[in-house]
Each structure stands twice: as structure tokens, then as C-alpha cells.
Write a protein that holds these residues in place. Structure first.
Motif, PDB file in Angstrom:
ATOM      1  N   SER A  13       0.826  -1.206   0.000  1.00 15.16           N
ATOM      2  CA  SER A  13       0.000   0.000   0.000  1.00 15.16           C
ATOM      3  C   SER A  13       0.863   1.261   0.000  1.00 15.16           C
ATOM      4  O   SER A  13       1.844   1.346   0.737  1.00 15.16           O
ATOM      5  CB  SER A  13      -0.898  -0.004   1.250  1.00 15.16           C
ATOM      6  N   ASP A  14       0.467   2.256  -0.810  1.00 12.90           N
ATOM      7  CA  ASP A  14       1.171   3.562  -0.834  1.00 12.90           C
ATOM      8  C   ASP A  14       1.142   4.208   0.548  1.00 12.90           C
ATOM      9  O   ASP A  14       1.978   5.039   0.857  1.00 12.90           O
ATOM     10  CB  ASP A  14       0.421   4.581  -1.725  1.00 12.90           C
ATOM     11  N   GLN A  15       0.093   3.889   1.313  1.00 16.82           N
ATOM     12  CA  GLN A  15      -0.056   4.530   2.625  1.00 16.82           C
ATOM     13  C   GLN A  15       0.234   3.568   3.772  1.00 16.82           C
ATOM     14  O   GLN A  15      -0.298   3.717   4.876  1.00 16.82           O
ATOM     15  CB  GLN A  15      -1.471   5.104   2.751  1.00 16.82           C
ATOM     16  N   TYR A  52      -1.658 -10.219  -0.586  1.00 18.85           N
ATOM     17  CA  TYR A  52      -2.183  -9.067  -1.322  1.00 18.85           C
ATOM     18  C   TYR A  52      -1.515  -9.063  -2.700  1.00 18.85           C
ATOM     19  O   TYR A  52      -0.308  -8.805  -2.799  1.00 18.85           O
ATOM     20  CB  TYR A  52      -1.813  -7.749  -0.623  1.00 18.85           C
ATOM     21  N   PHE A  53      -2.260  -9.318  -3.753  1.00 14.75           N
ATOM     22  CA  PHE A  53      -1.689  -9.315  -5.100  1.00 14.75           C
ATOM     23  C   PHE A  53      -1.884  -7.957  -5.760  1.00 14.75           C
ATOM     24  O   PHE A  53      -2.909  -7.284  -5.526  1.00 14.75           O
ATOM     25  CB  PHE A  53      -2.328 -10.422  -5.945  1.00 14.75           C
ATOM     26  N   ALA A  54      -0.911  -7.589  -6.595  1.00 14.84           N
ATOM     27  CA  ALA A  54      -0.988  -6.312  -7.318  1.00 14.84           C
ATOM     28  C   ALA A  54      -1.648  -6.546  -8.673  1.00 14.84           C
ATOM     29  O   ALA A  54      -1.268  -7.469  -9.404  1.00 14.84           O
ATOM     30  CB  ALA A  54       0.420  -5.760  -7.516  1.00 14.84           C
ATOM     31  N   ASP A 101      -8.360   5.244  -3.260  1.00 11.94           N
ATOM     32  CA  ASP A 101      -8.515   4.456  -4.495  1.00 11.94           C
ATOM     33  C   ASP A 101      -7.580   3.238  -4.516  1.00 11.94           C
ATOM     34  O   ASP A 101      -7.426   2.593  -5.553  1.00 11.94           O
ATOM     35  CB  ASP A 101      -8.290   5.348  -5.728  1.00 11.94           C
ATOM     36  N   GLY A 102      -6.961   2.932  -3.371  1.00 10.51           N
ATOM     37  CA  GLY A 102      -5.999   1.816  -3.307  1.00 10.51           C
ATOM     38  C   GLY A 102      -6.621   0.478  -3.654  1.00 10.51           C
ATOM     39  O   GLY A 102      -5.952  -0.410  -4.180  1.00 10.51           O
ATOM     40  N   ARG A 154      -0.121  -3.163   5.689  1.00 10.00           N
ATOM     41  CA  ARG A 154      -1.105  -3.438   4.619  1.00 10.00           C
ATOM     42  C   ARG A 154      -0.320  -3.746   3.341  1.00 10.00           C
ATOM     43  O   ARG A 154      -0.072  -2.890   2.500  1.00 10.00           O
ATOM     44  CB  ARG A 154      -1.991  -2.204   4.448  1.00 10.00           C
ATOM     45  N   ALA A 155       0.128  -4.975   3.222  1.00  6.02           N
ATOM     46  CA  ALA A 155       1.057  -5.316   2.136  1.00  6.02           C
ATOM     47  C   ALA A 155       1.361  -6.803   2.107  1.00  6.02           C
ATOM     48  O   ALA A 155       1.239  -7.481   3.128  1.00  6.02           O
ATOM     49  CB  ALA A 155       2.392  -4.597   2.355  1.00  6.02           C
TER      50      ALA A 155
END
Ligand code: TA6
Length: 298
Positions: free
Chosen positions: A50-52, A169-171, A261-262, A62-63
Motif C-alpha cells: 500500500s502507498d499509505q 495481497y496481489f498487485a 482508491d488503493g 497493509r502489504a
């Protein structure tokens, strides 16, 4: 033969290792033995960070792949045999292992792969309100693919029942364009509709918040991502259940560590032992939950 570089890094409060070769890069945190990111050279990331993301002790990032153990999700939703193992008042979501520091037991290069082994010594009787003795290890193998293997061995004199998951968590380029194959025709528990049991029609496409437990899952699942011309492949073993999750718009806004929008760029497929697939470890017995993550061009 691949040559691996292992570097220590600090991310916020967390000790991490960045492992790179000419083929891939992996970031792992000591807390939770949590994979934070995984990317193969020349491809977008396979696992999402996650960017955040918040890198704080006592909080799962969160990753990547948080390890949910010795129970998955809300303990109250687990079979009574799993609930009975915990003797405290407040049971944290997804168990006790993802927020504790694991020990790095060893790193070994074997041929073209790197094997990294972690252990959680506290699981042998020192976890709060969980008075059982289980030797818990996570083996991470970085080779052509990424293999994760979580092994629990009961060192005590009475049976221990656990639920667990590799909460991956898949991208993806855009979850609205992605689909999950391998679940066609399966029964699932729709946790968002009073935990009703339903049947999956066709592959799973995403059009809203999704939080489901798929039952009697096959060993192979995959994510088709047409925009990135990629199929992410999962080969699972030691598991007959999988949780598929995307928070969508409203839930994502409630999560401090996810951009509003993540949700568009991730989806979780969690190789699991949940619902009617929990694991009873007899004294001396052991069980491994495994997933191999790879990708092919489509
Ligand atoms: O695996 C799905 C799930 O249990 C969801 O219900 C959702 O809450 C998610 O995990 C994330 O949980 P966390 O405790 O990491 O915020």
C-alpha cells in the motif's frame, strides 16, 4: 546461477531485509516474518504494498503476505475448537503471529534459489493467553517463483486446533478488469450477506466489496490481468479453503493505511485453513500450509 544480495533496511519502526537477484526483488519485515513486496525483473510488482502503509510495531503492514495464525479473522467466527485454544478476553483479528518479531533462523543459497527461514519461538508457550507449545516456522524460497511454507508442529501433550492463512495481497492493474480463475462452481461463504453459503458461477469478477471464503478449493488458482498481459499463478498445498477479499470504495476509505482508491490496484487471495478446513495438530503432529506464487505472460 543467480547471485543474491541481502541488505538490512529500516522502514519506520520495522527491521526489514531487501533481497535481490538478477531476476527478482523481495522485501521482508522481521515483524510477522511478513513479505512486504515481491517483484520480478521486467514486470510490475506481483505482491502489493500500500502507498499509505504504516510501518509500526504491533501493527500488521497493509502489504505482501501477513501470516494469520493461530486463528484467522474474527476468533468468534471460528469453530469452537479454535476458540477454545484462546483463554483471553480480547482476541486480535487474524491471530497473534503477524504483529510479533520473528527470528531469522538462516539464509542459504541452494543452486538458483535462496532459502530464508524464520521461526516464532514465542509460539512454544509464550504467546499471551494462548498456552500451547507449537514450533512455528516460515520458509521463504526465492527462485523462479516465490514459495512460502508455514509449518506448525505440536510440541505439547494435548491436541491443538488452529485456523490460519497466508493473507496474500496481489498487485493488479485494475481489479475491475481482473478475474480469478479456479473457483468456478465452488461453494463459498458470503461473509457480507450473513455468512450465507452460495455457489460461484463462472470465474470471479469484481464489481463491489468482496469478502468470501471459498470451500474445497483446488490446488491451482490464478488471477488474469488483461491490462498487464499477465496471469498470476498460485499453487497451494495443505489447504482446502481460500479467502478472497477486496474492500472496494467505502471500506477502503475506513482504512487509514490504504489510499481511497488503493482498492483498485489490489486483491487478496489467501491460501487458508478456515471454516470446515481448520487443522487439528495431535501431539507431535505437524502441518505445512504452502503457496507458490508465479506469473506467466498472456
Ligand atoms: O481476509 C479478509 C479480511 O478478514 C477482511 O474481512 C478484512 O477485514 C481483511 O481481512 C483485513 O483485515 P485487517 O485486520 O488486516 O484490516
Amino acid at each position: 546461477m543467480a547471485t543474491f544480495k541481502v541488505e538490512s533496511e529500516q522502514h519506520g519502526e520495522l527491521n526489514c531485509w531487501r533481497i535481490s537477484s538478477d531476476r527478482a526483488e523481495l522485501l521482508i519485515a522481521q515483524q510477522g516474518a511478513q513479505i512486504l513486496s515481491y517483484q520480478r525483473v521486467g514486470e510490475p510488482p506481483l505482491l502489493w504494498l500500500s502507498d499509505q502503509a504504516i510501518f509500526r510495531q504491533g501493527k500488521s503492514v497493509r502489504a505482501g503476505v501477513p501470516v494469520c495464525w493461530p486463528w484467522f479473522g474474527n476468533l468468534q467466527r471460528n469453530p469452537s475448537s479454535v476458540q477454545a485454544m484462546f483463554h483471553g478476553e480480547q482476541a486480535p483479528a487474524h491471530g497473534l503471529a503477524r504483529t510479533r518479531d520473528w527470528q531469522l533462523l538462516g539464509i542459504e543459497e541452494t543452486g538458483s534459489s535462496l532459502r530464508i527461514e524464520f521461526g516464532l519461538p514465542e509460539a512454544q508457550g509464550a504467546l499471551p493467553d494462548w498456552p500451547h507449545a507449537v514450533e512455528l516456522k516460515l520458509l521463504v524460497v526465492l527462485g523462479d517463483e516465490l514459495e512460502l511454507s508455514l509449518t506448525s508442529r505440536n510440541m505439547g501433550n494435548s491436541p491443538v486446533t488452529i485456523s490460519q492463512a497466508l493473507h496474500s495481497y496481489f498487485a493488479v492493474s485494475d481489479v475491475r478488469q481482473a478475474r480469478v480463475e479456479g473457483v468456478e462452481g465452488l461453494q463459498y461463504i458470503e461473509t457480507l450477506a450473513d455468512w450465507e453459503q452460495r455457489q460461484q458461477e463462472g470465474a470471479l469478477a469484481f464489481a463491489g466489496e468482496t469478502d468470501r471464503i471459498y470451500l474445497d478449493t483446488p490446488q491451482k488458482l490464478s488471477i488474469v490481468d488483461p491490462h498487464w498481459d499477465r496471469r498470476i499463478t498460485l499453487s497451494c498445498s495443505g489447504s482446502r479453503s481460500a479467502v478472497i477479499w477486496n474492500p472496494w470504495t467505502e471500506r477502503a476509505k475506513e482504512l487509514a493505511d490504504m489510499a481511497d482508491d488503493g482498492w483498485q490496484r489490489m486483491l487478496c487471495i489467501e491460501t487458508a485453513n478456515v471454516w470446515d478446513d481448520v487443522v487439528e495438530l495431535k501431539p507431535g503432529g505437524s502441518r505445512s500450509l504452502q503457496v507458490k506464487i508465479g506469473s506467466v505472460v498472456i
